[in-house]
Design an enzyme around this catalytic site. Structure first.
Site, PDB file in Angstrom:
ATOM      1  N   GLY A 215       0.778  -1.230   0.000  1.00  0.00           N
ATOM      2  CA  GLY A 215       0.000   0.000   0.000  1.00  0.00           C
ATOM      3  C   GLY A 215       0.807   1.276   0.000  1.00  0.00           C
ATOM      4  O   GLY A 215       0.266   2.359   0.115  1.00  0.00           O
ATOM      5  N   GLY A 217       2.635   2.313  -2.511  1.00  0.00           N
ATOM      6  CA  GLY A 217       2.698   2.921  -3.838  1.00  0.00           C
ATOM      7  C   GLY A 217       3.679   2.284  -4.793  1.00  0.00           C
ATOM      8  O   GLY A 217       4.107   2.933  -5.744  1.00  0.00           O
ATOM      9  N   LYS A 218       4.019   1.031  -4.589  1.00  0.00           N
ATOM     10  CA  LYS A 218       4.955   0.379  -5.508  1.00  0.00           C
ATOM     11  C   LYS A 218       4.330   0.207  -6.892  1.00  0.00           C
ATOM     12  O   LYS A 218       4.924   0.567  -7.907  1.00  0.00           O
ATOM     13  CB  LYS A 218       5.382  -0.991  -4.957  1.00  0.00           C
ATOM     14  CG  LYS A 218       6.101  -0.912  -3.646  1.00  0.00           C
ATOM     15  CD  LYS A 218       6.555  -2.270  -3.176  1.00  0.00           C
ATOM     16  CE  LYS A 218       5.418  -3.227  -2.887  1.00  0.00           C
ATOM     17  NZ  LYS A 218       4.573  -2.819  -1.754  1.00  0.00           N
ATOM     18  N   HIS A 434     -11.021  -0.301  32.464  1.00  0.00           N
ATOM     19  CA  HIS A 434      -9.925  -0.821  31.644  1.00  0.00           C
ATOM     20  C   HIS A 434      -9.333   0.287  30.768  1.00  0.00           C
ATOM     21  O   HIS A 434      -8.134   0.559  30.818  1.00  0.00           O
ATOM     22  CB  HIS A 434     -10.446  -1.976  30.779  1.00  0.00           C
ATOM     23  CG  HIS A 434      -9.419  -2.606  29.894  1.00  0.00           C
ATOM     24  ND1 HIS A 434      -8.838  -3.815  30.184  1.00  0.00           N
ATOM     25  CD2 HIS A 434      -8.850  -2.192  28.738  1.00  0.00           C
ATOM     26  CE1 HIS A 434      -7.967  -4.118  29.235  1.00  0.00           C
ATOM     27  NE2 HIS A 434      -7.959  -3.146  28.341  1.00  0.00           N
ATOM     28  N   GLU A 435     -10.195   0.966  30.039  1.00  0.00           N
ATOM     29  CA  GLU A 435      -9.701   2.002  29.120  1.00  0.00           C
ATOM     30  C   GLU A 435      -9.128   3.191  29.885  1.00  0.00           C
ATOM     31  O   GLU A 435      -8.106   3.756  29.486  1.00  0.00           O
ATOM     32  CB  GLU A 435     -10.817   2.465  28.167  1.00  0.00           C
ATOM     33  CG  GLU A 435     -11.342   1.388  27.225  1.00  0.00           C
ATOM     34  CD  GLU A 435     -10.259   0.705  26.395  1.00  0.00           C
ATOM     35  OE1 GLU A 435      -9.229   1.342  26.095  1.00  0.00           O
ATOM     36  OE2 GLU A 435     -10.425  -0.495  26.081  1.00  0.00           O
ATOM     37  N   HIS A 438      -5.587   2.375  30.799  1.00  0.00           N
ATOM     38  CA  HIS A 438      -4.650   2.631  29.690  1.00  0.00           C
ATOM     39  C   HIS A 438      -4.332   4.114  29.588  1.00  0.00           C
ATOM     40  O   HIS A 438      -3.181   4.527  29.515  1.00  0.00           O
ATOM     41  CB  HIS A 438      -5.291   2.220  28.354  1.00  0.00           C
ATOM     42  CG  HIS A 438      -5.291   0.746  28.082  1.00  0.00           C
ATOM     43  ND1 HIS A 438      -4.160  -0.027  28.186  1.00  0.00           N
ATOM     44  CD2 HIS A 438      -6.282  -0.087  27.666  1.00  0.00           C
ATOM     45  CE1 HIS A 438      -4.465  -1.283  27.857  1.00  0.00           C
ATOM     46  NE2 HIS A 438      -5.751  -1.353  27.550  1.00  0.00           N
TER      47      HIS A 438
END
Ligand code: ADP
Ligand code: MG
Ligand code: ZN
Length: 611
Positions: A215, A217-218, A434-435, A438
């Protein structure tokens, strides 16, 4: 090409042949029944009438052909009579009192009927013969078609892209990649005027390999080279050489190069080269023979170039490590152009390119979008712009606004929001703690990236998510950065444990990633007490697919040490995270409460709470 001419020649012959058949058929039919083709306007009369005409002296000539009698009058009218079967015309006429003198004035012509027997004979022999010929003609035509198909099977499936494509890609369509484009413009110049280089005795690379993640751009770059140089462009994907039958791939390669040699100067582009170029003798899963033959043929063809052949081969792969070393030897794909993930400036340019055909609101700031999308490939960015356009249609807005684009980033990153997946009150609390865990660790651990968004709306596979986005590009990471990263990953797990006294299954992915990272720190990065040594060589194994296996080049003793080092790193990070959560427990509660109420917190809202 040769085959094609032959086919056309054959077709032409066949047409002549069939026309001849029709003509002869027509001639035969006209023999059989002449009246079929002559327009029959003549009046039919009866025998008594003829007798009357003769008596009146109006008849000049009477022609008799079997039962058909044609009467020519003096005034040049022509009449027809059917004579009775079994008796001659004169006999027939003798029943009507015709004067002898008048009868002698009439010129009777009896036509011998040879043709009918002849036609009959012809039909007996000729018709079956013709039928057989016609049958053969169609039969041959049919089998010829399928024969051609079978031949085609071994032909290359390369697409020869026309030079005047409307949607021609040039370097203008490729954003960023400045050095890469520069390197390739050499190739473009050679393809444009090869004589210049050949006269100078310059050796132009035969094979150039574009390497980089998917992805980036080759393929786009290869098409741009073709567009710039305006030469025939053979586009073929490595996998299209592969068929069920051994030998098909190699003959496809052969025919590809045969075709290319006829159209010099030209460009051959083999996309996904790794699907044929995998190192030989690597897999035990069979189906190997075919790939090896195909690869060998490719190598042979590349070696078989004459010194002044004007063919350049571009290859593209995102798996350089699996390519057969023979492919990379001098004279083959000996030049590499590395196409990397775009940096922030390049991302902005790519966004600009993909925004051109879309109506953007004036307030759209693509720089901000670029800032928020580190690690995105060109394809991802294109996807972001596309999703934002779709979202705009969905919202029934007339222009794409910044908010839609930012929302699309998350959609591309995490998959669509699943608002319908409803969490119970209890689950919601677990997810929120939980979040928040984090997020809090992320905010207070050193060198961490700022929290952009927290949410407990499930998205893709995740039940909730905390988005962190780096403020600047990072090319290197230090040990402390990795420890911080692991600490953030453990934040959710530790928060759950602290609040509920036990952990849910929602933390498993975090733990897996943390362990993987810790292992990498020890084994590959030399950031542990084991010193600057790497463990576990990714060697090419001949009998096992090495993609799944690394060879263990260390002793059992070292293995034990590695495990304990990994544990140490995890403990170190855990301690850091735990400290933060315990010290900031009141903030954790506040963030969680807010998160349960609103489900999603943006950066500004979140920062207000933790201030
Ligand atoms: P690859 O072959 O490296 O996997 P592609 O060339 O197929 O990637 O790129 C996929 C799409 O991403 C392209 O069609 C293009 O729209 C977009 N893209 C990738 N890189 C760029 C870039 N540098 N400039 C503009 N568009 C890009
Ligand atoms: Mg590609
Ligand atoms: Zn988590």
């Amino acid at each position: 090409m040769k085959k094609k001419n032959l086919f056309f020649g054959g077709l032409f012959k066949n047409i002549i042949f069939i026309v001849l058949i029709f003509i002869s058929l027509g001639v035969l039919l006209s023999f059989l029944n002449p009246s079929l083709f002559k327009k029959d306007t003549t009046e039919e009369i009866s025998i008594p009438k003829l007798a009357q005409y003769i008596n009146d002296g109006e008849v000049s000539k009477v022609e008799v052909l079997k039962n058909d009698v044609t009467v020519y009058l003096l005034d040049e009218t022509v009449l027809k009579i059917k004579k009775e079967e079994g008796i001659t015309l004169t006999e027939n006429l003798s029943y009507y009192n015709i004067e002898e003198s008048k009868l002698q004035e009439v010129n009777f012509v009896y036509k011998e009927d040879v043709s009918e027997a002849f036609v009959f004979f012809l039909l007996m022999i000729g018709l079956p013969f013709i039928l057989i010929l016609i049958f053969f003609f169609f039969f041959l035509k049919k089998t010829k078609g399928s024969l051609n198909q079978t031949f085609d099977f071994t032909k290359t499936k390369a697409k020869l892209l026309s030079r005047n494509l409307k949607d021609k890609v040039t370097f203008k369509n490729v954003a960023g990649l400045k050095e890469e484009k520069e390197e390739l413009s050499e190739v473009v110049d050679f393809l444009k005027s090869p004589e210049k280089y050949l006269k100078m005795g310059a050796k132009i690379p035969k094979g150039i390999l574009l390497v980089g993640p998917a992805g980036c751009g080759k393929t786009l770059l290869a098409r741009a080279v073709a567009g710039e140089s305006n030469v025939p462009f053979f586009y073929v994907s490595g996998s299209s050489f592969m068929e069920l039958f051994v030998g098909v791939g190699s003959s496809r390669v052969r025919s590809l190069f045969e075709n290319a040699k006829k159209q010099q100067p030209c460009l051959i582009f083999i996309d996904e080269l790794d699907s044929i170029g995998k190192a030989r003798g690597l897999s035990i899963s069979g189906g190997n023979e075919e790939r090896e033959q195909t690869l060998n043929q490719l190598l042979t063809e590349m070696d078989g170039f004459e010194k002044n052949d004007k063919i350049i081969i571009l290859g593209a792969t995102n798996r350089l490590d699996v390519l057969d070393p023979a492919l990379l030897r001098p004279g083959r794909f000996d030049r590499k152009v590395v196409v990397n993930l775009p940096d922030i400036k390049e991302r902005e340019e790519i966004l600009n390119i993909h925004a051109t055909s879309k109506p953007l609101d004036e307030k759209v700031n693509l720089r901000e979008v670029a800032e928020r999308t580190p690690g995105f490939t060109g394809a991802d960015l294109e996807n972001v712009m596309n999703e934002s356009a779709i979202l705009t249609v969905k919202n029934k807005e007339s222009k794409i606004v910044q908010k839609s684009i930012l929302e699309s980033i998350e959609k591309v990153l995490l998959g669509p929001e699943k608002k319908s997946k409803i969490l119970s009150k209890e689950e919601k609390a677990i997810a929120a703690y939980h979040e928040s865990g984090h997020a809090l660790v992320a905010s207070f651990v050193p060198n961490s990236e700022p929290v952009r968004k927290i949410s407990i709306i499930s998205r893709g596979l995740a039940a909730g998510y905390t988005l962190q986005v780096p403020e600047k590009e990072r090319n290197f990471k230090r040990r402390s950065d990795f420890i911080s990263e692991i600490a953030v990953l453990l934040g959710g797990y530790l928060s759950e444990q602290m609040i509920f006294g036990e952990v849910s299954s929602g933390a498993s992915e975090d733990l897996r990633r943390a362990s993987h990272l810790a292992r990498k720190i020890v084994k590959e990065l030399g950031m542990s007490s084991l010193g600057p040594v790497t463990f576990g060589e990714r060697e090419r194994e001949v009998f096992l697919g090495y993609e799944s296996n690394e060879s263990k080049n260390y002793s059992e003793e070292t293995s034990v040490k590695i495990d304990s080092e990994v544990k140490n790193i995890i403990f170190e990070a855990e301690k850091k995270a735990k400290d933060i959560l315990e010290r900031k427990k009141d903030i954790l509660e506040k963030v969680t409460k807010e998160l349960i109420a609103r489900e999603t917190l943006e950066r500004e809202e979140y920062e207000k709470i933790i201030k």
